[in-house]
Design a protein around this motif. Structure first.
Motif, PDB file in Angstrom:
ATOM      1  N   THR A  46       0.992  -1.154   0.009  1.00 17.92           N
ATOM      2  CA  THR A  46       0.124  -0.035   0.042  1.00 17.92           C
ATOM      3  C   THR A  46       0.917   1.189  -0.024  1.00 17.92           C
ATOM      4  O   THR A  46       2.042   1.363  -0.018  1.00 17.92           O
ATOM      5  N   ASP A  47       0.296   2.379   0.033  1.00 20.46           N
ATOM      6  CA  ASP A  47       0.924   3.535   0.161  1.00 20.46           C
ATOM      7  C   ASP A  47       2.159   3.648   1.314  1.00 20.46           C
ATOM      8  O   ASP A  47       1.571   3.222   2.451  1.00 20.46           O
ATOM      9  N   ALA A  48       3.127   4.122   1.181  1.00 20.75           N
ATOM     10  CA  ALA A  48       4.436   4.425   2.312  1.00 20.75           C
ATOM     11  C   ALA A  48       4.961   5.762   2.355  1.00 20.75           C
ATOM     12  O   ALA A  48       4.579   6.414   1.413  1.00 20.75           O
ATOM     13  N   ASP A  49       5.522   6.045   3.284  1.00 20.75           N
ATOM     14  CA  ASP A  49       6.364   6.967   3.222  1.00 20.75           C
ATOM     15  C   ASP A  49       7.705   6.765   2.541  1.00 20.75           C
ATOM     16  O   ASP A  49       8.410   7.961   2.092  1.00 20.75           O
ATOM     17  N   LEU A  50       8.355   5.653   2.831  1.00 20.28           N
ATOM     18  CA  LEU A  50       9.566   5.443   2.368  1.00 20.28           C
ATOM     19  C   LEU A  50       9.724   4.110   1.743  1.00 20.28           C
ATOM     20  O   LEU A  50       8.978   3.042   1.958  1.00 20.28           O
ATOM     21  N   ILE A  51      10.378   4.021   0.615  1.00 18.57           N
ATOM     22  CA  ILE A  51      10.764   2.564  -0.076  1.00 18.57           C
ATOM     23  C   ILE A  51      12.238   2.399   0.201  1.00 18.57           C
ATOM     24  O   ILE A  51      13.286   3.305   0.168  1.00 18.57           O
ATOM     25  N   TYR A  52      12.774   1.148   1.122  1.00 21.43           N
ATOM     26  CA  TYR A  52      14.003   0.880   1.437  1.00 21.43           C
ATOM     27  C   TYR A  52      14.386  -0.457   0.819  1.00 21.43           C
ATOM     28  O   TYR A  52      13.913  -1.431   0.665  1.00 21.43           O
ATOM     29  N   VAL A  53      15.445  -0.218  -0.053  1.00 21.84           N
ATOM     30  CA  VAL A  53      16.041  -1.348  -0.857  1.00 21.84           C
ATOM     31  C   VAL A  53      17.381  -1.648  -0.107  1.00 21.84           C
ATOM     32  O   VAL A  53      18.098  -0.839   0.143  1.00 21.84           O
ATOM     33  N   VAL A 126       8.807   9.487   8.999  1.00 24.09           N
ATOM     34  CA  VAL A 126       8.485   8.038   8.187  1.00 24.09           C
ATOM     35  C   VAL A 126       7.816   7.103   9.070  1.00 24.09           C
ATOM     36  O   VAL A 126       8.168   6.851  10.108  1.00 24.09           O
ATOM     37  N   GLU A 127       6.422   6.922   8.838  1.00 19.84           N
ATOM     38  CA  GLU A 127       5.673   6.030   9.621  1.00 19.84           C
ATOM     39  C   GLU A 127       5.445   4.629   9.111  1.00 19.84           C
ATOM     40  O   GLU A 127       5.221   3.667   9.657  1.00 19.84           O
ATOM     41  N   ARG A 128       5.609   4.462   7.532  1.00 23.40           N
ATOM     42  CA  ARG A 128       5.481   3.308   7.106  1.00 23.40           C
ATOM     43  C   ARG A 128       6.325   3.176   6.062  1.00 23.40           C
ATOM     44  O   ARG A 128       6.739   4.049   5.266  1.00 23.40           O
ATOM     45  N   THR A 129       6.994   2.123   6.013  1.00 23.27           N
ATOM     46  CA  THR A 129       8.102   1.638   4.915  1.00 23.27           C
ATOM     47  C   THR A 129       7.737   0.406   4.232  1.00 23.27           C
ATOM     48  O   THR A 129       7.253  -0.495   4.794  1.00 23.27           O
ATOM     49  N   ILE A 130       8.208   0.453   3.087  1.00 23.35           N
ATOM     50  CA  ILE A 130       8.124  -0.985   2.293  1.00 23.35           C
ATOM     51  C   ILE A 130       9.749  -1.203   1.826  1.00 23.35           C
ATOM     52  O   ILE A 130      10.650  -0.268   1.427  1.00 23.35           O
ATOM     53  N   VAL A 131      10.109  -2.475   2.645  1.00 30.44           N
ATOM     54  CA  VAL A 131      11.558  -2.763   2.493  1.00 30.44           C
ATOM     55  C   VAL A 131      11.639  -4.085   1.103  1.00 30.44           C
ATOM     56  O   VAL A 131      10.752  -4.745   1.368  1.00 30.44           O
ATOM     57  N   LEU A 132      12.446  -3.398   0.297  1.00 31.20           N
ATOM     58  CA  LEU A 132      12.641  -4.575  -0.905  1.00 31.20           C
ATOM     59  C   LEU A 132      13.881  -5.429  -0.630  1.00 31.20           C
ATOM     60  O   LEU A 132      14.873  -4.650  -0.372  1.00 31.20           O
ATOM     61  N   THR A 133      13.567  -6.521  -0.865  1.00 28.50           N
ATOM     62  CA  THR A 133      14.783  -7.678  -0.651  1.00 28.50           C
ATOM     63  C   THR A 133      14.414  -8.833  -1.641  1.00 28.50           C
ATOM     64  O   THR A 133      13.367  -8.791  -2.200  1.00 28.50           O
ATOM     65  N   PHE A 134      15.667  -9.701  -1.850  1.00 31.64           N
ATOM     66  CA  PHE A 134      15.241 -10.860  -2.864  1.00 31.64           C
ATOM     67  C   PHE A 134      14.697 -11.810  -1.857  1.00 31.64           C
ATOM     68  O   PHE A 134      14.519 -12.120  -0.837  1.00 31.64           O
ATOM     69  N   THR A 135      13.977 -12.518  -2.606  1.00 30.92           N
ATOM     70  CA  THR A 135      13.100 -13.666  -2.053  1.00 30.92           C
ATOM     71  C   THR A 135      13.401 -14.416  -0.994  1.00 30.92           C
ATOM     72  O   THR A 135      12.921 -14.637  -0.006  1.00 30.92           O
TER      73      THR A 135
END
Length: 192
Positions: A46-53, A126-135
């Motif tokens: 969903t919407d977030a404040d931050l995308i963290y790779v 930042v209240e909501r973060t999406i963290v991207l990593t590999f499976t």
């Protein structure tokens, strides 16, 4: 002579049982690991404040981050990058884009990345973060976030091409690292 034939038959039988046991254990580990490392549960994005790779920012992760940002999921992005090699702030074009921060957390581990996120989120509201990593890394990332991060975070799996040898390595590595994550405390961010 009869005793040597019987001894040889016993050795063959013992070797057969050993091989059958090893094969059965390998199949059991592959089946048990499948939902943990190959097809972990998917969080709703969903919407977030931050995308963290989190490390390393390979092309697949960069592409997903850019697509999410362009899709309006979040305006701010954070990349965990190395100091040396091909995935550094100096070598990645994305690090020159507006509202993208590229940092090298210390320690440069998953726990160190999550410790960095804690401070970054506080400093940037930042209240909501999406963290991207590999499976294969999703399960451990979720565990460390739950254990070490006070904020709201969703982990998103990014597909990456892995061959059979890579999968075998990831099963072993991620399992060992998960036990280590469980047995050790959260990281404290070093500033030296």
């Amino acid at each position: 002579m009869a005793w040597t034939a019987a001894l040889t038959r016993r050795r063959v039988r013992a070797l057969s049982w050993t091989l059958a046991g090893a094969f059965t254990a390998t199949v059991a580990l592959a089946v048990l690991g499948y939902p943990l490392y190959v097809a972990p549960p998917v969080d709703e994005v969903t919407d977030a404040d931050l995308i963290y790779v989190i490390g390393p920012p390979k092309p697949e992760r960069i592409a997903v981050e850019r697509a999410l940002r362009e899709g309006g999921v979040a305006d701010l992005s954070l990349y965990s990058v190395g100091l040396l090699g091909i995935y550094t702030a100096d070598t990645l074009e994305v690090c020159d884009e507006p509202d993208v921060f590229c940092v090298h957390p210390r320690p440069f581990t998953t726990k160190g990345e999550i410790a960095y996120l804690e401070g970054f989120a506080e400093d940037h509201d930042v209240e909501r973060t999406i963290v991207l990593t590999f499976t294969p890394h999703v399960l451990r990332t979720r565990y460390i976030l739950d254990k070490c991060y006070d904020g709201d975070a969703t982990v998103m799996a990014v597909e990456q091409e892995l061959n059979l040898g890579d999968w075998i390595y990831q099963y072993a590595y991620q399992s060992t690292a998960l036990v280590k994550a469980w047995a050790t405390p959260c990281a404290e961010l070093r500033t030296d």
